[in-house]
Design an enzyme around this catalytic site. Structure first.
Site, PDB file in Angstrom:
ATOM      1  N   CYS B   1       0.847  -1.199   0.000  1.00 50.57           N
ATOM      2  CA  CYS B   1       0.000   0.000   0.000  1.00 50.57           C
ATOM      3  C   CYS B   1       0.879   1.243   0.000  1.00 50.57           C
ATOM      4  O   CYS B   1       2.006   1.214   0.477  1.00 50.57           O
ATOM      5  CB  CYS B   1      -0.879   0.045   1.240  1.00 50.57           C
ATOM      6  SG  CYS B   1      -1.908  -1.400   1.458  1.00 50.57           S
ATOM      7  N   THR B   2       0.325   2.309  -0.533  1.00 53.41           N
ATOM      8  CA  THR B   2       0.974   3.612  -0.434  1.00 53.41           C
ATOM      9  C   THR B   2      -0.083   4.629  -0.011  1.00 53.41           C
ATOM     10  O   THR B   2      -1.132   4.715  -0.654  1.00 53.41           O
ATOM     11  CB  THR B   2       1.582   4.048  -1.784  1.00 53.41           C
ATOM     12  OG1 THR B   2       2.475   3.041  -2.246  1.00 53.41           O
ATOM     13  CG2 THR B   2       2.329   5.366  -1.633  1.00 53.41           C
ATOM     14  N   THR B 177       4.517   3.678   3.037  1.00 52.11           N
ATOM     15  CA  THR B 177       4.255   2.418   2.312  1.00 52.11           C
ATOM     16  C   THR B 177       4.123   1.312   3.364  1.00 52.11           C
ATOM     17  O   THR B 177       3.322   1.456   4.289  1.00 52.11           O
ATOM     18  CB  THR B 177       5.353   2.123   1.271  1.00 52.11           C
ATOM     19  OG1 THR B 177       6.624   2.018   1.931  1.00 52.11           O
ATOM     20  CG2 THR B 177       5.396   3.221   0.217  1.00 52.11           C
ATOM     21  N   ASN B 178       4.875   0.244   3.239  1.00 52.66           N
ATOM     22  CA  ASN B 178       4.715  -0.876   4.186  1.00 52.66           C
ATOM     23  C   ASN B 178       5.954  -1.110   5.038  1.00 52.66           C
ATOM     24  O   ASN B 178       6.166  -2.218   5.533  1.00 52.66           O
ATOM     25  CB  ASN B 178       4.342  -2.152   3.428  1.00 52.66           C
ATOM     26  CG  ASN B 178       3.055  -1.986   2.665  1.00 52.66           C
ATOM     27  OD1 ASN B 178       3.075  -1.781   1.462  1.00 52.66           O
ATOM     28  ND2 ASN B 178       1.942  -2.017   3.357  1.00 52.66           N
ATOM     29  N   ARG B 191       9.034   2.094  -2.936  1.00 55.65           N
ATOM     30  CA  ARG B 191       8.021   2.928  -3.586  1.00 55.65           C
ATOM     31  C   ARG B 191       8.058   4.353  -3.057  1.00 55.65           C
ATOM     32  O   ARG B 191       7.459   5.263  -3.638  1.00 55.65           O
ATOM     33  CB  ARG B 191       6.628   2.324  -3.337  1.00 55.65           C
ATOM     34  CG  ARG B 191       6.311   1.132  -4.233  1.00 55.65           C
ATOM     35  CD  ARG B 191       5.126   0.354  -3.743  1.00 55.65           C
ATOM     36  NE  ARG B 191       5.493  -0.519  -2.627  1.00 55.65           N
ATOM     37  CZ  ARG B 191       4.778  -0.635  -1.511  1.00 55.65           C
ATOM     38  NH1 ARG B 191       3.678   0.056  -1.341  1.00 55.65           N
ATOM     39  NH2 ARG B 191       5.178  -1.450  -0.546  1.00 55.65           N
TER      40      ARG B 191
END
Lengths: 116, 253
Positions: B1-2, B177-178, B191
């Site tokens: 996810c972002t 992000t993660n 990312r």
């Protein structure tokens, strides 16, 4: 094929076919009824997702059948332990969709399972 | 996810996210896709939760899923949650819950919905999500309607490991992000750097739904795990979302 970083300028506007449909969930309705129409509408897609997870687990090893059995035998009890209104909402989704309660519980605890 | 929280040069607040899910849960070799991501895409919907005939909060979610991963309470705050991996992952909390060892903890996405239902201010939402014991680690990203109201809460199960506010080092945006954002992102899944470069290219003078959607549609922010992009405008309480699909050539995550 190569992967490269990019910074697009033309992705907007998105294709209208990619818009997401909006529904209303009325919190004044009893918890077990408020998702009924959505659950009935999407029952095939929800079942497809849960079935995929079961098949995926068995592909890892057929010896994991006991985990699949637990979904059907033990996870339904878990719905009663969820705080209000979530347990009743999940039971309502199960009833409206016809999907086993344990499978709907499994779907609703995906995040907690897959953070490993 | 972002997830991205951004403030334009006039102090107007925006919040958006890409929902990525399905890593290592089956690769479809025939179509070069993650099988679970493909199963999730047809389930995406927006829900307006109403009470007494008024919209209390709005979400982008999945049919049959009662927790919340993306949501906005108009005129109050918005929230997204990103997955935080760890050996001490949520399965331990789940075992504790199932065997009644500890039920004084909240499910991550139920806590978000509780907060959207009950918290009235950005500050109270941050307080609640910083301190509530959770079954699993996660990243909570929140924004409020006033300039400077943006925060990333890095959660372990018991408490907040880190709370980073918008405006630190004069930043006008936050990206999560993660991975723990104060550490260097892993080389195999960075990312943050491309997203940061893209945000800087647009600049604070161009924070809009179109520019944010362009950032979220740029590889590798957009990748094979991405199932939707959601955009939220804090001043109006507006939420709109689009399902996403990353055409080849595309990063697998």
């Amino acid at each position: 094929q190569s992967f490269t970083d990019e910074c697009l300028e033309t992705a907007w506007p998105p294709n209208p076919t990619r818009s997401i449909t909006t529904y209303v969930v009325d919190l004044d309705e009893p918890a077990h009824q408020r998702w009924a129409s959505i659950a009935a509408m999407y029952k095939v897609q929800i079942k497809d997702l849960v079935d995929y997870i079961k098949v995926f687990v068995l592909k890892i090893s057929p010896k994991l059948q006991f985990l699949i059995d637990l979904v059907d035998t033990k996870l339904p009890e878990m719905a009663d332990t969820f705080p209000s209104p979530y347990g009743d909402e999940i039971k309502g989704i199960s009833e409206a969709s016809g999907i086993n309660l344990g499978e709907v519980v499994l779907y609703n605890v995906f995040y907690e399972i897959f953070t490993l | 996810c972002t997830s991205i929280v951004a403030q334009d040069e006039n102090g107007k607040m925006y919040h958006g996210r890409n929902l990525d899910f399905g890593l290592l849960l089956g690769w479809d070799f025939a179509n070069d896709t993650w099988a679970l991501s493909e199963k999730l895409r047809p389930l995406i919907l927006q829900v307006n939760f109403t009470q007494n005939g008024q919209v209390l909060y709005k979400t982008t979610t999945f049919a049959g899923y009662v927790g919340i991963i993306t949501g906005i309470k108009p005129n109050h705050f918005s929230i997204t949650m990103n997955e935080r991996y760890g050996i001490q992952g949520g399965y331990i909390g789940l075992i504790e819950w199932i065997f009644n060892i500890n039920r004084q903890q909240s499910f991550v996405t139920f806590a978000m919905r509780d907060m959207l239902a009950t918290a009235d201010t950005f500050a109270s939402a941050v307080e609640y999500l910083s301190k509530t014991p959770l079954l699993a680690p996660c990243y909570y990203i929140l924004a409020g309607p006033e300039a400077g109201q943006g925060v990333i809460i890095t959660r372990s199960r018991k408490n907040a490991d880190n709370i980073t506010l918008l405006g630190k080092d004069n930043s006008w945006f936050l990206i999560q992000t993660n991975y723990d954002h104060w550490k260097k992102p892993p080389f195999y899944d960075d990312r943050v750097t491309p997203a940061t470069n893209c945000m800087n290219k647009y600049g604070a003078q161009n924070v809009t739904f179109p520019s944010l959607f362009n950032v979220f549609s740029s590889r590798p922010v957009l990748n094979k795990l991405t199932v939707y992009t959601a955009l939220m405008e804090l001043s109006t309480g507006h939420l709109e979302s689009y399902w996403q699909y990353c055409e080849d050539p595309c990063f697998p995550w």
